[in-house]
Design a protein around this motif. Sequence first.
Motif, PDB file in Angstrom:
ATOM      1  N   GLN A  33      41.656  45.203  46.634  1.00 59.63           N
ATOM      2  CA  GLN A  33      40.901  44.307  45.484  1.00 59.63           C
ATOM      3  C   GLN A  33      41.242  45.022  44.435  1.00 59.63           C
ATOM      4  N   TRP A  37      42.227  42.686  41.255  1.00 56.70           N
ATOM      5  CA  TRP A  37      41.574  42.661  39.570  1.00 56.70           C
ATOM      6  C   TRP A  37      42.823  42.686  38.911  1.00 56.70           C
ATOM      7  N   PHE A  41      41.714  38.532  37.229  1.00 56.31           N
ATOM      8  CA  PHE A  41      41.030  39.418  35.956  1.00 56.31           C
ATOM      9  C   PHE A  41      41.993  38.802  34.850  1.00 56.31           C
ATOM     10  N   ILE A  67      42.540  49.391  36.141  1.00 58.82           N
ATOM     11  CA  ILE A  67      42.516  49.095  37.387  1.00 58.82           C
ATOM     12  C   ILE A  67      43.240  50.380  37.994  1.00 58.82           C
ATOM     13  N   THR A 185      31.452  51.337  36.115  1.00 59.33           N
ATOM     14  CA  THR A 185      32.754  50.254  35.952  1.00 59.33           C
ATOM     15  C   THR A 185      32.272  50.277  34.664  1.00 59.33           C
ATOM     16  N   PHE A 191      37.166  46.104  31.843  1.00 57.04           N
ATOM     17  CA  PHE A 191      37.756  45.340  31.093  1.00 57.04           C
ATOM     18  C   PHE A 191      37.797  44.917  29.439  1.00 57.04           C
TER      19      PHE A 191
END
Length: 259
Positions: A33, A37, A41, A67, A185, A191
């Motif tokens: 994962q 990310w 991303f 992250i 999150t 982000f």
Amino acid sequence: MSGQALSYTWYMTQRQLMSIFRQPVFLAISLIQPVIWLFLFGNLFRKVVELGGFGTTSYLDYLVPGIVVMSALGSSMWAGMGTLEEIERGTLNRFLTTPVSRNALMNANVVQNGIATTAQSVVILLLGWAAGAGYPGGAAGLLILVAASVLLGTVFGALSNAVGMIVRERESIIGINTFLLMPLTFLSTSFMAPSQMPGWMRDIAAFNPVNWAMVAGRSALGPDPDWSLVLTRCGGLLLLALAAVALSTRTFRSYQKSV
């Protein structure tokens, strides 16, 4: 802590670490994962920094600390599953009949979680560096980011252990984690820069310990760290970690009296 208690804690920590090393597939999956990310991303939103407010011209530089923190959160929230498994197998009850320090039984879980979080954070930072992320804050900034992640992992790992000893049901732990993970999150600057977030989200993020770790890590890794910001956020995480460990220990003692 006495020398004997330290010895017991280290013995129990080694035992838990060995159980992880015997499951290499689990170790590999735990990094899938973060890699998604990082590379998905990181490329998908790379032009978002043009909106401003990120403090960098590289979205990858902004994303990597997020992250690291998210991975620490995601892995630590499942610590209660390990505690529940020990209860179901009767392993924890058998240890209660031995002279091993009761504090060591709980402290070992905290130490193991810290070691695992540190190793995971280092791997993610190396992957980020290989992908082109820069760390202007140098070694000191990297250490602070890892320390903030470990503190955050301690908070949620200890709380997860407490929940495991209280509810003693896998479904309950899964439900609680699923309910909390996404809001914690996305109600943070994982982000997106604060200036690009709605006002109500910024207000919530200000009280979100996940965001504290991100803010402390990003500031420490920047070219001009705001040390007052780093100290206050890390101090807040430390206080939460101490409170969570105390709660976990208290819950363990209540469990001990019930068996």
